[in-house]
Scaffold this motif. Structure first.
Motif, PDB file in Angstrom:
ATOM      1  N   LEU A  21       0.816  -1.208   0.000  1.00 22.62           N
ATOM      2  CA  LEU A  21       0.000   0.000   0.000  1.00 22.62           C
ATOM      3  C   LEU A  21       0.852   1.262   0.000  1.00 22.62           C
ATOM      4  O   LEU A  21       0.580   2.200  -0.761  1.00 22.62           O
ATOM      5  CB  LEU A  21      -0.937   0.006   1.211  1.00 22.62           C
ATOM      6  N   ALA A  22       1.875   1.310   0.835  1.00 19.30           N
ATOM      7  CA  ALA A  22       2.712   2.510   0.916  1.00 19.30           C
ATOM      8  C   ALA A  22       3.353   2.825  -0.433  1.00 19.30           C
ATOM      9  O   ALA A  22       3.398   3.984  -0.865  1.00 19.30           O
ATOM     10  CB  ALA A  22       3.783   2.329   1.985  1.00 19.30           C
ATOM     11  N   LYS A  23       3.834   1.794  -1.122  1.00 20.16           N
ATOM     12  CA  LYS A  23       4.465   2.006  -2.427  1.00 20.16           C
ATOM     13  C   LYS A  23       3.439   2.326  -3.504  1.00 20.16           C
ATOM     14  O   LYS A  23       3.755   3.011  -4.481  1.00 20.16           O
ATOM     15  CB  LYS A  23       5.277   0.771  -2.814  1.00 20.16           C
ATOM     16  N   ALA A  24       2.216   1.834  -3.337  1.00 21.67           N
ATOM     17  CA  ALA A  24       1.160   2.110  -4.310  1.00 21.67           C
ATOM     18  C   ALA A  24       0.625   3.530  -4.177  1.00 21.67           C
ATOM     19  O   ALA A  24       0.040   4.068  -5.121  1.00 21.67           O
ATOM     20  CB  ALA A  24       0.015   1.111  -4.148  1.00 21.67           C
ATOM     21  N   VAL A  25       0.833   4.159  -3.024  1.00 21.39           N
ATOM     22  CA  VAL A  25       0.341   5.517  -2.788  1.00 21.39           C
ATOM     23  C   VAL A  25       1.444   6.552  -2.978  1.00 21.39           C
ATOM     24  O   VAL A  25       1.296   7.519  -3.738  1.00 21.39           O
ATOM     25  CB  VAL A  25      -0.262   5.642  -1.371  1.00 21.39           C
ATOM     26  N   CYS A  26       2.565   6.359  -2.307  1.00 25.75           N
ATOM     27  CA  CYS A  26       3.602   7.399  -2.231  1.00 25.75           C
ATOM     28  C   CYS A  26       4.592   7.290  -3.383  1.00 25.75           C
ATOM     29  O   CYS A  26       5.770   6.939  -3.192  1.00 25.75           O
ATOM     30  CB  CYS A  26       4.320   7.313  -0.890  1.00 25.75           C
TER      31      CYS A  26
END
Length: 460
Positions: free
Chosen positions: A37-42
């Motif tokens: 999730l973190a890589k998919a957002v930021c």
């Protein structure tokens, strides 16, 4: 899958209501075992723009999302349990029930933001076969907005201005949405209200009119002017004229949201309120959503330019919103063409977008990237800076940039943009640190003027 539970409010939600508040928790299946999730957002500046809110402490995304009626929004938090299972948690606040239509609407918006689909998963796997460094870092999903309209407007905001101003314009638009949707405007603090216009809906052959309403102020015990907040409920797909209900709030009155639910039981001198830049009073943690076409179509261009500091962009944005509302631009047609995922459909879409006022080559290329086309690279001053610093092309200019981009990234076709943006984002994180850990107060410094020559090697 949906579960409903009542939980204590999060720290940032203290003051939003008395006692505990209801939360509906949805589960969104994740098929890609490497999904993070973190890589998919930021991974793109779009995640920094309001109303998106990434929380580094909880590694979660928080923002309002619209329900199926599109006239109402609820605050949503997207999180990924640890260790990562086969689903995400989508927590919808301030409610204890969601219809199946509302669940589908919210999950569809989350999937769009995170590019969660079989086609996107396939494209990422294909990109990773030709870009080992991106695969190693888990890079490939480019964050976008929950709607195409929001992407379009934000791509306009990216054009011809510095990054801090882009952030402030997006924030101002969300604040404006809160004012238009939830608040009655006082003449004393808001002497110039939006001039509203009528337009004819072709589909329903009816006139939808949003009327202006102004409530009088009433001083509280501390002689502070308390502004009456008026909330209206309307359905954009209804054949009825839109209505606005107003009320004057005294010391013991309640303020109601647009669903008719009390959000402040007693308004007195000790009531927690904050003042928007326009002078309107609202609850301290109230957040506006990004405005919809229906909300912007009736706003006066000059007022929008002044209120949100948009300058000439206000004309483009209002014109875009009006064309959508009047069905001169049909999003369903654009999405249908896009689903072809061919170079021909790219050219057809580019031609369609070129007919929209204010959509130049850079804006169109960014919009089409948001729609899933990665073989064209939007080129601006940041691109030239990157080519000079990262690839040591000293004589790079606007005229030569396209030729340079083709020579460097052509071998990564049809994912030239992903290869280019992997370099750009890696450089940003080398200079400014991991974006997943950056506090929102530092977002404005992530810009080319603060960059130094990077020593990262191109591994495409």
């Amino acid at each position: 899958m949906m579960t409903s539970r009542t939980i204590p409010p999060l720290p940032e939600e203290v003051g939003m209501g008395d006692g505990e508040e209801g939360v509906v928790v949805l589960q969104l299946p994740v098929k890609d075992p490497t999904f993070d999730l973190a890589k998919a957002v930021c991974n793109h500046g779009l995640f920094m723009m309001a109303p998106n809110g990434w929380d580094p402490a909880t590694a979660s995304l928080r923002r309002p999302l619209r329900l199926s009626s599109s006239s109402a929004s609820l605050s949503v938090r997207v999180s990924q349990p640890s260790p990562p299972p086969d689903h995400l948690l989508v927590s919808v606040y301030c409610t204890t029930f969601l219809s199946s239509q509302d669940q589908d609407a919210i999950l569809s918006q989350v999937r769009r933001m995170l590019r969660m689909s079989d086609e996107n998963d396939r494209m990422i796997r294909e990109f990773h076969t030709i870009h080992a460094a991106a695969k190693e870092r888990g890079f490939g999903r480019i964050f976008r907005s929950p709607t195409l309209f929001e992407d379009m407007v934000k791509c306009i905001l990216l054009c011809n201005c510095r990054w801090p101003r882009t952030l402030s314009m997006a924030k101002a638009l969300c604040e404006l949405q809160l004012e238009l949707k939830c608040c009655t405007i006082s003449r004393e603090l808001y002497p110039k209200t939006p001039q509203l216009r009528e337009f004819k809906r072709k589909r329903h052959n009816t006139m939808d009119v949003i009327a202006k309403s102004v409530d009088k102020c009433q001083e509280n015990r501390s002689n502070l002017a308390q502004k009456a907040m008026s909330f209206f409920n309307h359905d954009n797909h209804s054949n009825k004229s839109q209505r606005m209900e107003t009320s004057t709030v005294g010391e013991t009155d309640s303020i109601y949201d647009f669903e008719g639910l009390p959000i402040i039981n007693k308004l007195d001198a000790s009531s927690p309120v904050r003042q928007l830049s326009s002078g309107i009073l609202c609850l301290p943690n109230t957040q506006g959503n990004f405005p919809s076409p229906e909300e912007l179509a009736n706003v006066d261009v000059n007022y929008l330019a002044s209120r949100c500091k948009l300058g000439y962009r206000s004309q483009w944005i209002v014109s875009l919103a009006q064309d959508i509302v009047e069905h001169k631009i049909q999003f369903s047609k654009l999405e249908e063409i896009c689903n072809g995922s061919t170079l021909y459909s790219y050219d057809e879409l580019d031609k369609e977008l070129s007919g929209i006022h204010g959509f130049g080559p850079f804006t169109r290329a960014n919009i089409l990237m948001c729609m899933g086309f990665y073989h064209k690279i939007p080129s601006d001053s940041e691109t030239i800076r990157h080519l000079k610093q990262f690839h040591s092309i000293k004589n790079c200019t606007v005229r030569t940039a396209r030729k340079n981009l083709k020579a460097i990234y052509g071998k990564c076709a049809p994912f030239q943009f992903l290869a280019y943006w992997f370099e750009m984002w890696t450089c940003y994180e080398e200079i400014f640190g991991k974006m997943t850990q950056m506090p929102p107060s530092n977002y404005q410094i992530v810009t080319g003027i603060n960059m130094k020559v990077s020593e990262i090697k191109n591994e495409c």
